[in-house]
Design a protein around this motif. Structure first.
Motif, short mmCIF file in Angstrom:
data_model
loop_
_atom_site.label_atom_id
_atom_site.label_comp_id
_atom_site.label_asym_id
_atom_site.label_seq_id
_atom_site.Cartn_x
_atom_site.Cartn_y
_atom_site.Cartn_z
N ALA A 79 -3.26 -7.74 -1.86
CA ALA A 79 -4.34 -6.95 -2.46
C ALA A 79 -5.63 -7.09 -1.65
CB ALA A 79 -4.57 -7.42 -3.90
N GLU B 195 -2.34 5.25 2.77
CA GLU B 195 -2.29 3.85 2.37
C GLU B 195 -3.63 3.32 1.87
OE1 GLU B 195 -0.94 5.15 5.03
OE2 GLU B 195 1.08 4.36 5.38
N ARG C 133 -4.25 1.58 -1.85
CA ARG C 133 -4.80 0.24 -2.12
C ARG C 133 -5.99 0.32 -3.08
NH1 ARG C 133 -2.96 -3.87 0.96
NH2 ARG C 133 -1.79 -3.36 2.85
N ASP D 207 0.80 -1.23 0.00
CA ASP D 207 0.00 0.00 0.00
C ASP D 207 0.83 1.28 0.00
OD1 ASP D 207 1.08 -0.01 2.54
OD2 ASP D 207 -0.83 -0.36 3.58
N HIS E 49 -0.64 -7.65 -7.97
CA HIS E 49 -0.60 -6.94 -6.69
C HIS E 49 -0.63 -7.96 -5.56
CE1 HIS E 49 -2.70 -3.95 -3.73
NE2 HIS E 49 -1.40 -4.07 -3.48
#
Length: 370
Positions: free
Chosen positions: A128, A141, A145, A105, A125
């Motif tokens: 995730a 963060e 994300r 993130d 990712h």
């Protein structure tokens, strides 16, 4: 070609188990670093058994770690300029079937996704799908994300809850935990606990939302100093050290001993030996849960669920919760943590199945990836 793009020590720690498994299978990979962390990241890379970076995208803020939003903007600009200057040559050099792998993130996660999209290769990712449900906590963060969740092509999620957050998106793979679980287990197997006759609590508080709130820093350190039944070892990094040490000096607190960041194996030994941990780090939350060490997560909200209902409790920045934890931490200890599946093994097997992990001659395809 598998290309890892990362910029912080925590990302390196969680990427390393995947890279080690790829290397064991004879799969070549590259890692490109943005150096959100500078000296600490460069030191961690060889300690984690990773090869020297193939490309250095940026070098922090004028060679130093990022400490302010303004420095973050300048560093991000450097990353974007690097990508613009090198995009054509990178497209020519990367073989067909390449993939960019980002983690977690951070701003590097977002910028790495941007680079992968510009390279016209899939972006995977790792870690995730986690969501706090509040874009302000943790900031930035939670926004990072959500952005990466929109633009990544493959989503390696640690839990079914994280998968549900990505409902409707293709290529969602549940990894049965976070790669931090592998990182700490790999390291724990190689280190011993410290002597039990020197009890201590371990404290690591370093997130921007905490350090940038002087009143909260003062209140938290006072609560810990007054309520701890044992000495506290407080680990600081280049970002948090000034605020933490100044506050301890101003308040005349006596139960803290300051330590600088350790090599990951040494840090795992410290976690294994601690009577309890107080942290605002999601990564340490994941690692301490794998060890069963009582842990107070000192945040308003957290996107990960590791340890909750067992070894971990969330403070919500409520000092009464901190005080209660200091008196009852032993009730959170878990000595029977189920190791479970290896998230890194699941990721590597999936990369093989998609034809994105291709071993060189003599490499062995991991079991279950045929």
């Amino acid at each position: 070609m598998i290309v890892f793009i990362y910029g912080t020590t925590a990302e390196a720690i969680k990427i390393a188990p995947v890279a080690r498994r790829l290397e064991a299978a004879g799969v070549p990979y590259q890692h490109w670093i943005t150096q959100q962390h500078t000296d600490a990241l460069r030191k961690a890379i060889p300690e984690l058994g990773l090869t020297p970076p193939d490309r250095v995208i940026a070098n922090g803020w004028r060679g130093k770690p990022l400490k302010s939003p303004l420095q973050m903007v300048g560093w991000a600009f450097d990353v974007v300029v690097w990508a613009a200057r090198n995009m054509r040559s990178l497209r020519r050099e990367l073989p067909q079937g390449s993939v960019v792998v980002v983690h977690g993130d951070t701003m590097t996660t977002v910028l790495g996704t941007f680079i992968g999209r510009r390279l016209r290769v899939p972006v995977a990712h790792v870690e995730a799908g986690l969501r706090s449900g509040n874009w302000r906590h943790p900031f930035p963060e939670e926004l990072d994300r959500r952005i990466v969740g929109r633009f990544a092509d493959i989503h390696y999620v640690p839990s079914q809850e994280a998968a549900d957050n990505l409902a409707g998106r293709p290529n969602v793979v549940v990894t049965q935990g976070n790669t931090a679980k592998d990182a700490v287990r790999d390291a724990a197997a190689a280190v011993d606990e410290l002597p039990a006759d020197d009890p201590f609590g371990l404290v690591l508080l370093h997130r921007y939302e905490f350090i940038s709130n002087p009143a909260l820093v003062r209140e938290t350190l006072q609560t810990l100093d007054a309520g701890t039944p044992i000495p506290l070892r407080l680990i600081v990094d280049q970002y948090s050290r000034g605020a933490i040490e100044q506050t301890i000096d101003e308040l005349g607190l006596t139960n803290f001993s300051i330590m600088t960041k350790l090599e990951h194996g040494q840090f795992v030994a410290l976690m294994k030996s601690a009577r309890f941990i107080v942290t605002d780090s999601g990564g340490i939350q994941q690692e301490s849960a794998a060890l069963g060490v009582p842990t107070l997560i000192h945040r308003v909200v957290t996107e990960g669920r590791e340890g909750f209902g067992a070894s971990a409790v969330l403070s919500g920045w409520d000092q009464d919760v901190v005080r209660e934890f200091l008196t009852s931490y032993e009730t959170y200890r878990r000595n029977d943590v189920d190791a479970g599946d290896s998230p890194s093994d699941i990721i590597v097997a999936d990369l093989f199945e998609r034809g994105l992990a291709v071993p060189v001659a003599g490499g062995a395809v991991p079991e279950g990836a045929e």
